[in-house]
Design a protein around this motif. Structure first.
Motif, short mmCIF file in Angstrom:
data_model
loop_
_atom_site.label_atom_id
_atom_site.label_comp_id
_atom_site.label_asym_id
_atom_site.label_seq_id
_atom_site.Cartn_x
_atom_site.Cartn_y
_atom_site.Cartn_z
N ASP A 219 14.21 22.04 58.94
CA ASP A 219 15.17 22.61 59.79
C ASP A 219 16.13 21.75 60.55
N ARG B 60 8.23 22.33 58.21
CA ARG B 60 9.40 23.06 58.40
C ARG B 60 10.22 22.60 59.59
N ARG B 61 9.59 21.94 60.36
CA ARG B 61 10.55 21.15 61.51
C ARG B 61 11.45 20.27 60.87
#
Length: 255
Positions: free
Chosen positions: A248, A244-245
């Protein structure tokens, strides 16, 4: 109970977003079915927001779930989910199916950001996401898959993603992982031992005139311009948080 044939659950959720003529977006259709519930949440400006809420565990073996979203000209829609989707084994034989159909008209915008899909041990799920876009449509679409819960082997997961603009294919690819998948899925050319895999596709008309440059985003992640007004970010990671990091940060970098 002997003699009972379990064929699995069928469920479809439908969303239609429409310009309300007052600078906002109306939702004339917001229909959840069976285990898939839809909730409108507080929007921002012209954007309407919808949350997918799973009312029960699934999809299980034999289930067929579908989500259909249509964003009409001038409307803006953001869709997320309240929690991760967990594919589980079920009583019914055969694979489960989860189909997503997205239709974004000229001058419309869709941001599709569900939580992760987790492939639990013993499950067998085929996920298909198809997006049809008009010439000036805008799309942000994220897919994240986690192979197995903590400390367990994954189930079998097959995922197909297809995106078309004005009937022209920008992307059509399939990934199969887990027991029974074609050999090499866990090798260095595909997942390389990682257990989280994701994609982010961003379609914007301005990318047609000024394509995004291809680049590497650290270990296991790349940005690739597509043959059209779009860019694809592909990433693998050791777990869902790292994945996710990366995605994003990639989205923030696209502006």
């Amino acid at each position: 109970m002997g003699g009972v044939i379990v064929s699995g659950v069928r469920a479809t959720a439908r969303i239609v977003a429409r310009d309300d003529g007052r600078g906002g977006t109306a939702l004339p259709t917001l229909e959840g079915d069976g285990p898939i519930a839809l909730r409108r949440t507080r929007g921002s400006g012209a954007e309407a927001r919808v949350m997918l809420v799973g009312a029960m565990s699934g999809p299980l073996g034999g289930d067929r779930f579908a989500v259909e979203a249509r964003v009409e000209r001038g409307a803006r829609l953001r869709v997320g989910s309240a929690a991760a989707t967990i594919a589980l084994p079920g009583q019914a034989k055969g694979e489960a199916h989860y189909d997503v159909r997205l239709d974004v008209a000229d001058g419309a915008e869709l941001v599709w950001l569900p939580e992760q899909l987790i492939s639990a041990k013993g499950s067998d799920l085929y996920v298909t996401t198809r997006a049809e876009l008009g010439a000036d449509a805008r799309l942000v679409l994220r897919e994240e898959q986690v192979l197995g819960r903590v400390g367990e082997e994954p189930g079998r997961l097959t995922s197909r993603l297809a995106v078309r603009v004005q009937g022209r294919t920008l992307l059509d690819q399939e990934l199969a992982c887990g027991p029974g998948a074609p050999g090499g899925w866990d090798g260095p050319a595909v997942l390389g031992g990682h257990r989280a895999v994701g994609q982010l596709i961003v379609v914007r008309p301005e990318f047609g005139a000024a394509p995004v440059a291809a680049r590497v985003l650290g270990e296991g992640a790349t940005v690739v311009p597509l043959a059209g007004p779009a860019v694809l970010v592909s990433a693998v990671a050791g777990d869902a948080l790292r994945l996710r990091r990366v995605l994003d940060e990639a989205l923030a970098g696209l502006g």
